[in-house]
Every structure is written in C-alpha cells, then in structure tokens.
Design a protein around this motif. Structure first.
Motif, PDB file in Angstrom:
ATOM      1  N   UNK A  21      53.330  52.667  51.821  1.00 26.90           N
ATOM      2  CA  UNK A  21      52.704  53.975  52.017  1.00 26.90           C
ATOM      3  C   UNK A  21      51.183  53.890  51.900  1.00 26.90           C
ATOM      4  N   UNK A  22      50.657  52.656  51.925  1.00 28.23           N
ATOM      5  CA  UNK A  22      49.211  52.458  51.955  1.00 28.23           C
ATOM      6  C   UNK A  22      48.499  52.624  50.622  1.00 28.23           C
ATOM      7  N   UNK A  23      49.214  52.385  49.531  1.00 28.75           N
ATOM      8  CA  UNK A  23      48.619  52.530  48.202  1.00 28.75           C
ATOM      9  C   UNK A  23      48.457  51.149  47.570  1.00 28.75           C
ATOM     10  N   UNK A  24      47.264  50.881  47.058  1.00 22.28           N
ATOM     11  CA  UNK A  24      47.014  49.627  46.365  1.00 22.28           C
ATOM     12  C   UNK A  24      47.711  49.685  45.002  1.00 22.28           C
ATOM     13  N   UNK A  47      44.268  45.909  33.234  1.00 17.08           N
ATOM     14  CA  UNK A  47      45.101  44.769  33.612  1.00 17.08           C
ATOM     15  C   UNK A  47      44.304  43.877  34.557  1.00 17.08           C
ATOM     16  N   UNK A  48      44.905  42.772  34.954  1.00 19.32           N
ATOM     17  CA  UNK A  48      44.256  41.844  35.881  1.00 19.32           C
ATOM     18  C   UNK A  48      43.972  42.538  37.205  1.00 19.32           C
ATOM     19  N   UNK A  49      42.781  42.294  37.734  1.00 14.78           N
ATOM     20  CA  UNK A  49      42.408  42.799  39.052  1.00 14.78           C
ATOM     21  C   UNK A  49      42.061  41.589  39.898  1.00 14.78           C
ATOM     22  N   UNK A  50      42.753  41.434  40.987  1.00 11.75           N
ATOM     23  CA  UNK A  50      42.544  40.284  41.864  1.00 11.75           C
ATOM     24  C   UNK A  50      41.359  40.542  42.784  1.00 11.75           C
ATOM     25  N   UNK A  54      39.681  44.203  45.425  1.00  9.46           N
ATOM     26  CA  UNK A  54      38.467  44.954  45.128  1.00  9.46           C
ATOM     27  C   UNK A  54      38.019  45.859  46.269  1.00  9.46           C
ATOM     28  N   UNK A  55      37.962  45.346  47.485  1.00  7.48           N
ATOM     29  CA  UNK A  55      37.507  46.166  48.608  1.00  7.48           C
ATOM     30  C   UNK A  55      38.437  47.360  48.822  1.00  7.48           C
ATOM     31  N   UNK A  56      39.735  47.115  48.792  1.00 10.08           N
ATOM     32  CA  UNK A  56      40.708  48.197  48.994  1.00 10.08           C
ATOM     33  C   UNK A  56      40.594  49.253  47.892  1.00 10.08           C
ATOM     34  N   UNK A  57      40.414  48.815  46.662  1.00  9.61           N
ATOM     35  CA  UNK A  57      40.248  49.745  45.546  1.00  9.61           C
ATOM     36  C   UNK A  57      38.966  50.553  45.724  1.00  9.61           C
ATOM     37  N   UNK A  58      37.875  49.872  46.039  1.00 16.54           N
ATOM     38  CA  UNK A  58      36.583  50.555  46.224  1.00 16.54           C
ATOM     39  C   UNK A  58      36.658  51.561  47.360  1.00 16.54           C
ATOM     40  N   UNK A  59      37.299  51.188  48.457  1.00 18.23           N
ATOM     41  CA  UNK A  59      37.432  52.104  49.595  1.00 18.23           C
ATOM     42  C   UNK A  59      38.217  53.350  49.218  1.00 18.23           C
ATOM     43  N   UNK A  60      39.289  53.177  48.469  1.00 17.67           N
ATOM     44  CA  UNK A  60      40.110  54.320  48.056  1.00 17.67           C
ATOM     45  C   UNK A  60      39.343  55.217  47.089  1.00 17.67           C
TER      46      UNK A  60
END
Length: 92
Positions: A21-24, A47-50, A54-60
């Motif tokens: 559903x497009x969720x990181x 928790x660990x962030x790979x 990062x880009x996907x998280x920042x974009x969201x």
C-alpha cells in the motif's frame, strides 16, 4: 502528534503488507510506537534505520508536512548519514 491518515487507515484496515500500500515499514513502526507507546509529540526513530529507507522516509515526512522528529536509536548511522547528505546539499 500529527496524524498520518494513510497510516491510520492501514491500521484500521489491518493491512498485511505495508509495502503493497506504499507505506515504508520503518517510518510506520516509528509513527505507531511513538503514538501508542511513548505518547511522544514527535515521531521518534528508536530502531534501526537502513540507508536505503532514508529518501522514502524523508519524502513521506515532507509530503505530510512533518518537519520535526527525534532519533533515539543507537543502532544506526542515521545521524552521520543525514549530516553527510546535508553537507552535500549545502555545498552543491
């Protein structure tokens, strides 16, 4: 904490695959635990962030208008990675 409606809908619908559903998943976990367990006003990455997340998280976060978060994870090189990325942008 600012509600991310897409995440709330996934919780309500008991979505099995966040990626479908497009969720990181990393951001979703940080959001959910921050909201439900810690009562934090900001999303906290504990928790660990790979690096590849990062880009996907920042974009969201940007799309949701979220400009602040906290990092309490000691398992990740996230702070160093973010600092490196910021330096690249500052001197580009």
């Amino acid at each position: 904490m600012k509600e991310i409606r897409t995440f709330e809908k996934a919780i309500e619908e008991k979505v099995r695959s966040l990626k479908d559903v497009g969720i990181n998943p990393t951001l979703f976990w940080a959001y959910r635990t921050s909201k439900e367990e810690s009562g934090n006003d900001l999303i906290d990455f504990n928790e660990v962030i790979w690096d590849y997340d990062i880009k996907e998280i920042a974009d969201c976060l940007r799309a949701e208008g979220i400009t602040e978060f906290t990092i309490s994870s000691t398992f990740s090189s996230l702070i160093e990675t973010l600092a490196k990325d910021l330096r690249k942008k500052a001197f580009a």
